[in-house]
Design a protein around this motif. Structure first.
Motif, PDB file in Angstrom:
ATOM      1  N   HIS A  87      -0.179   4.821   0.580  1.00 53.08           N
ATOM      2  CA  HIS A  87      -0.568   3.645  -0.190  1.00 53.08           C
ATOM      3  C   HIS A  87      -2.033   3.852  -0.594  1.00 53.08           C
ATOM      4  N   GLU A  88      -2.329   3.918  -1.896  1.00 54.05           N
ATOM      5  CA  GLU A  88      -3.644   4.339  -2.378  1.00 54.05           C
ATOM      6  C   GLU A  88      -4.398   3.177  -3.022  1.00 54.05           C
ATOM      7  N   TRP A  89      -5.396   2.661  -2.316  1.00 51.58           N
ATOM      8  CA  TRP A  89      -6.145   1.491  -2.762  1.00 51.58           C
ATOM      9  C   TRP A  89      -6.920   1.738  -4.054  1.00 51.58           C
ATOM     10  N   TRP A  90      -7.314   3.002  -4.337  1.00 51.13           N
ATOM     11  CA  TRP A  90      -8.126   3.281  -5.517  1.00 51.13           C
ATOM     12  C   TRP A  90      -7.299   3.263  -6.803  1.00 51.13           C
ATOM     13  N   VAL A  91      -5.971   3.228  -6.673  1.00 46.91           N
ATOM     14  CA  VAL A  91      -5.105   3.136  -7.848  1.00 46.91           C
ATOM     15  C   VAL A  91      -4.797   1.677  -8.179  1.00 46.91           C
ATOM     16  N   SER A  92      -4.489   0.889  -7.146  1.00 50.11           N
ATOM     17  CA  SER A  92      -4.163  -0.526  -7.333  1.00 50.11           C
ATOM     18  C   SER A  92      -4.230  -1.215  -5.969  1.00 50.11           C
ATOM     19  N   THR A  93      -4.056  -2.512  -5.955  1.00 42.54           N
ATOM     20  CA  THR A  93      -4.121  -3.262  -4.701  1.00 42.54           C
ATOM     21  C   THR A  93      -2.766  -3.425  -4.023  1.00 42.54           C
ATOM     22  N   SER A  94      -1.691  -2.983  -4.680  1.00 43.42           N
ATOM     23  CA  SER A  94      -0.352  -3.127  -4.091  1.00 43.42           C
ATOM     24  C   SER A  94       0.502  -1.913  -4.390  1.00 43.42           C
ATOM     25  N   SER A  95       1.460  -1.649  -3.527  1.00 43.52           N
ATOM     26  CA  SER A  95       2.341  -0.494  -3.722  1.00 43.52           C
ATOM     27  C   SER A  95       3.512  -0.564  -2.755  1.00 43.52           C
ATOM     28  N   GLY A  96       4.440   0.364  -2.911  1.00 44.84           N
ATOM     29  CA  GLY A  96       5.558   0.436  -1.985  1.00 44.84           C
ATOM     30  C   GLY A  96       6.552   1.507  -2.374  1.00 44.84           C
ATOM     31  N   PHE A  97       7.482   1.756  -1.469  1.00 45.86           N
ATOM     32  CA  PHE A  97       8.566   2.689  -1.746  1.00 45.86           C
ATOM     33  C   PHE A  97       9.755   2.309  -0.886  1.00 45.86           C
ATOM     34  N   TYR A  98      10.973   2.657  -1.360  1.00 44.69           N
ATOM     35  CA  TYR A  98      12.173   2.253  -0.627  1.00 44.69           C
ATOM     36  C   TYR A  98      13.316   3.222  -0.884  1.00 44.69           C
ATOM     37  N   GLN A  99      14.335   3.114  -0.021  1.00 46.42           N
ATOM     38  CA  GLN A  99      15.581   3.869  -0.173  1.00 46.42           C
ATOM     39  C   GLN A  99      16.744   2.995   0.275  1.00 46.42           C
TER      40      GLN A  99
END
Length: 199
Positions: A87-99
């Motif tokens: 999860h990369e804070w310098w790209v955006s303030t939110s993120s995620g991944f799923y399967q």
């Protein structure tokens, strides 16, 4: 919390609220010392659980996983092997991944992953690990959710979420790692994800 050589079981606290008819169970989590395996003894249900295979979107994506927001497959996010997810804070303030995985109503699942944050203690970022249960029409029936933020630090730890029984009519269980409110200096790395059905 850790306890050298043994797993520590803690009440995960009050569940989040989902709109009716969804339900959220009482959860329990376990934090394992580095090198201690979860009590599964079974092969995992996930495909590409260590993110070693790149997806069709390029090197920053992982096959069999869907990502959104500021989340990428990175060489510096690996606990073992060559890649992990971050999860990369310098790209955006939110993120995620799923399967998504086919599921059995009434079955119980255990989700575990190795996690490390750049910070010695997470102050602002909100990281969660989830098991979401869907019917054949992908309606959300319920979920088990664990807040990872108070658990992770700058030492690799294996964290496990012990799910409740999958609701009636469950057809799919979705493994989700989500982040929000991310700030500078708090970068969560995740690797070696495992999902198993309790025998």
């Amino acid at each position: 919390a850790t306890n050298s050589g043994t797993a520590t079981w803690l009440d995960a606290g009050p569940p989040a609220t989902l709109s009716s008819p969804s339900t959220v169970s009482t959860r329990f989590y376990s934090v394992f010392d580095a090198g201690q395996a979860p009590p599964d003894g079974q092969p995992g249900l996930l495909l590409n659980p260590s993110f070693e295979a790149a997806g069709i979107g390029g090197v920053y994506t992982a096959t069999n996983w869907t990502k959104y927001g500021a989340c990428n497959r990175e060489v510096w996010a690996a606990h073992s092997g060559s890649y992990g997810m971050a999860h990369e804070w310098w790209v955006s303030t939110s993120s995620g991944f799923y399967q998504d995985i086919p599921a059995t109503p009434g079955a119980m699942y255990i989700l575990s992953a190795w996690c490390l944050d750049d910070a010695a203690a997470v102050v602002t970022s909100v990281y969660t690990m989830k098991l979401e249960y869907y019917d054949n029409s992908m309606n959300l029936l319920g979920s088990d959710v664990e807040n990872l933020s108070p658990l992770v630090n700058n030492i690799w730890q294996q964290i496990s979420l012990f799910g409740s029984a999958a609701p009636p009519n469950t057809a799919t269980v979705r493994v989700v790692f989500d982040a929000s409110n991310m700030i500078s200096g708090e970068t969560l790395k995740i690797d070696e994800v495992n999902l198993m059905m309790v025998p």
